[in-house]
Design a protein around this motif. Structure first.
Motif, PDB file in Angstrom:
ATOM      1  N   ALA A   1       0.860  -1.187   0.000  1.00  0.00           N
ATOM      2  CA  ALA A   1       0.000   0.000   0.000  1.00  0.00           C
ATOM      3  C   ALA A   1       0.893   1.232   0.000  1.00  0.00           C
ATOM      4  O   ALA A   1       2.082   1.171   0.321  1.00  0.00           O
ATOM      5  CB  ALA A   1      -0.925   0.012   1.209  1.00  0.00           C
ATOM      6  N   LEU A   2       0.295   2.345  -0.358  1.00  0.00           N
ATOM      7  CA  LEU A   2       0.968   3.644  -0.331  1.00  0.00           C
ATOM      8  C   LEU A   2       0.249   4.541   0.657  1.00  0.00           C
ATOM      9  O   LEU A   2      -0.989   4.600   0.663  1.00  0.00           O
ATOM     10  CB  LEU A   2       0.942   4.284  -1.718  1.00  0.00           C
ATOM     11  N   VAL A   3       1.016   5.217   1.502  1.00  0.00           N
ATOM     12  CA  VAL A   3       0.471   6.239   2.393  1.00  0.00           C
ATOM     13  C   VAL A   3       1.264   7.512   2.128  1.00  0.00           C
ATOM     14  O   VAL A   3       2.495   7.521   2.236  1.00  0.00           O
ATOM     15  CB  VAL A   3       0.587   5.830   3.873  1.00  0.00           C
ATOM     16  N   THR A   4       0.577   8.589   1.777  1.00  0.00           N
ATOM     17  CA  THR A   4       1.280   9.803   1.384  1.00  0.00           C
ATOM     18  C   THR A   4       0.459  11.054   1.656  1.00  0.00           C
ATOM     19  O   THR A   4      -0.778  11.011   1.648  1.00  0.00           O
ATOM     20  CB  THR A   4       1.654   9.750  -0.112  1.00  0.00           C
ATOM     21  N   ASP A   5       1.165  12.146   1.897  1.00  0.00           N
ATOM     22  CA  ASP A   5       0.497  13.445   1.961  1.00  0.00           C
ATOM     23  C   ASP A   5       0.454  14.091   0.578  1.00  0.00           C
ATOM     24  O   ASP A   5       0.009  15.226   0.433  1.00  0.00           O
ATOM     25  CB  ASP A   5       1.149  14.382   2.978  1.00  0.00           C
ATOM     26  N   GLY A   6       0.890  13.358  -0.432  1.00  0.00           N
ATOM     27  CA  GLY A   6       0.772  13.796  -1.819  1.00  0.00           C
ATOM     28  C   GLY A   6      -0.499  13.278  -2.454  1.00  0.00           C
ATOM     29  O   GLY A   6      -1.437  12.866  -1.779  1.00  0.00           O
TER      30      GLY A   6
END
Length: 603
Positions: free
Chosen positions: A509-514
């Motif tokens: 999974a990806l977790v980002t503030d982008g």
């Protein structure tokens, strides 16, 4: 046709938005109504002012001086580097000719920049992309500030362009606004073929020449890219919100019907000015019902997550305050009715052929999921948007749109959807607040719990992949990608990498503030996480190995490790401050709002 009672949740969300926005919307309406009461703008210009405005207008000078003919201001995003905008090159002359034929005039009030995220993906220029929306709004405002126009026509299609133009249209909400699309390019190779070559290239199993051939066969002519990313989500939005002519969205550039629809849009713009009997200022259309209708359309079609950023900014420009909870609540009652890539194999041309927006809008109206009484450029009510345009003797007529799907693998009725909900979830937890799009994510991947691998640069993620470092379940935490850190670039170039890992059987999974592109889909991605790391958000506390749980079922995003006593990371971000024009955007990075409120420096 009588319409169904409005769905209780849709009604409640709309009322909640109305109450939340009472003061800001009231102030906005007072402002635009005062401008309307002042009368047509040109009557207040001095002779010298007007002479400057009309000096190059040739045969239209007399009409402009008389002041009795509606004058339409054209805002164009034309350039010939964007396939979606290249067709607009010839539109201004056509608009002037049609306006003249109905006793009106038209002038190009100004141009706005239009950059292509497909060109700048993974490049430094992408860090200007989101802020270009605010620049577009300001550039359009400069053009319209000459105060010579009784209506406006907006020529724009893609990612930030339409949201920026809506912000401008709202700012000049005392005059009508008609949005005129250019349509999608014809279908090229299938999206699944293109994705397969991209993934093969990421693994080193395809050559650059093979990748280039696939990309050129996909993006091959004038018009929008045919997948259902942000550009085509924008176009859907303009129709569902009543700012396009009915059925105008997905007609090919250069076709006779496309040209006839452009002509009809000009005639409509001339007809709805304050000088006539059918006055319809843009600000009155852009109310809470319009934005709720737009969100419903987004959920029903599985549209781009970028609109979760854009819609709050657009709405704020017209005094309407949206919240992520509004998106979440509407998604819970709006079924997913379309499967268009990346949420399926079809493209927008296949979607249109299957019944398209006319079938979808009709179904949503019948189910009480749209505000049937919303104001549009066609008048009161969305009923006109059930009809589809046909060409007869060179002119457009509208007839009843399809009432059954012509391909249930692409488009389905409300009663038999692909999924019961719209596929967008709000996430909240000790890592902050964000969103996830699950309409293309397999159900077994809706919950991912795995150790974190922390990065601050998307290129470092790809380099780690090339070195073979991802061999177990991983949550990629890509931080310092928010608007104040580096302009919040799209991270779409990570999609092939993460897809390959997922296809190898890993939980990833990806977790980002982008943010991710509207073209991203099957990998679970918690995006727009706020507060962003650069503002001291919890993402700045994460370390490699921390256990992260992303749960799209319960709508939570948490770090299961103890963060007590940690100090936030403070990386050197100076490399993101200069080059490719980034130094010119420091003011935006320093004053931008949060992702939750639209990540704008203007509203």
């Amino acid at each position: 046709m009588p319409h169904s009672p409005i769905n209780a949740v849709v009604a409640e969300v709309t009322e909640r938005i109305r109450r939340r926005s009472e003061q800001t919307r009231g102030a906005y309406l007072d402002r635009i109504r005062a401008a309307v009461a002042a009368g047509p703008s040109r009557s207040h210009l001095g002779c010298g002012n007007q002479a400057h405005a009309y000096a190059a207008m040739g045969q239209d000078k007399a009409s402009l001086v008389a002041g009795r003919a509606p004058n339409i201001g054209i805002i164009t995003a034309y350039n010939d580097m964007l396939s979606a905008h290249q067709p607009f090159e010839t539109y201004p002359q056509r608009i002037r000719d049609v306006a003249r034929s109905v006793g009106a005039t038209a002038q190009v009030a100004g141009g706005v920049p239009a950059m292509c995220d497909g060109i700048t993906q993974g490049q430094a220029g992408m860090e200007l992309s989101l802020f270009s929306r605010d620049v577009i709004a300001m550039a359009a405002a400069v053009g319209l500030s000459h105060n010579c126009f009784d209506a406006s026509i907006y020529l724009g299609v893609c990612d930030k362009i339409v949201p920026g133009l809506i912000m401008a249209a709202a700012s000049f909400g005392h005059i009508p606004a008609v949005f005129v699309p250019a349509g999608p390019m014809a279908s090229g190779i299938t999206n699944s073929e293109k994705a397969a070559v991209r993934n093969a290239y990421a693994e080193g199993k395809a050559t650059r020449e093979e990748l280039m051939a696939a990309e050129m066969a996909s993006y091959h002519g004038p018009g929008t890219c045919t997948f259902y990313g942000t550009a085509n989500s924008n176009q859907m939005l303009m129709e569902v919100m009543g700012l396009h002519l009915p059925g105008a969205t997905f007609i090919h550039p250069g076709s006779p019907l496309r040209e006839a629809l452009t002509d009809a849009a000009v005639r409509r713009a001339a007809a709805i000015t304050a000088l006539g009997n059918d006055f319809c200022p843009a600000g009155e259309i852009l109310d809470e019902r319009a934005y709720v209708n737009g969100i419903v359309g987004l959920m029903a079609t599985g549209g781009s997550t970028n609109l979760v950023l854009h819609l709050p900014a657009m709405a704020r420009a017209s005094g309407i305050l949206l919240d992520l909870q509004d998106f979440d609540d509407l998604a819970s009652v709006v079924p997913l009715m379309a499967r268009v890539y990346p949420n399926g194999l079809a493209d927008v041309n296949h979607f249109h052929a299957a019944g398209g927006l006319q079938f979808l809008i009709g179904e949503l109206l019948d189910a009480g999921l749209l505000h049937a009484d919303a104001q549009t450029i066609m008048g009161t009510g969305l009923a006109a948007y059930r009809t589809e345009p046909k060409l007869h003797d060179g002119a457009v007529t509208w007839q009843e749109g399809p009432t059954t799907t012509l391909n249930d693998k692409i488009l389905r009725p409300v009663a038999e959807p692909f999924a019961a909900t719209g596929g967008l979830r709000q996430l909240h937890g000790n890592l902050g607040r964000g969103v996830i799009k699950v309409s293309a994510v397999a159900p077994e991947r809706h919950i991912i719990q795995a150790p974190a691998r922390v990065f601050i640069d998307q290129h470092d993620v790809k380099a780690a992949f090339q070195r073979g470092e991802f061999t177990s379940d991983t949550v990629v935490v890509l931080r310092f990608q928010g608007p104040s850190a580096n302009g919040m670039p799209e991270l779409h170039t990570l999609t092939p990498v993460l897809s390959v890992l997922q296809d190898r059987g890993l939980k990833v999974a990806l977790v980002t503030d982008g943010r991710m592109s509207g073209a991203s889909g099957k990998v679970p991605a918690a995006i727009h996480v706020a507060p962003e790391a650069a503002a001291g958000g919890p993402l700045a506390l994460i370390e490699d190995g921390d256990m992260i749980r992303l749960d799209a079922v319960s709508g939570t995003i948490d770090c299961l490790s103890d963060l007590t006593g940690r100090r936030p990371a403070q990386p050197d971000l100076s490399a993101n401050a200069t080059g490719m024009g980034r130094e010119l955007f420091a003011t935006f990075r320093n004053s931008v709002g949060t992702a939750e409120t639209g990540a704008s420096a203007l509203v």
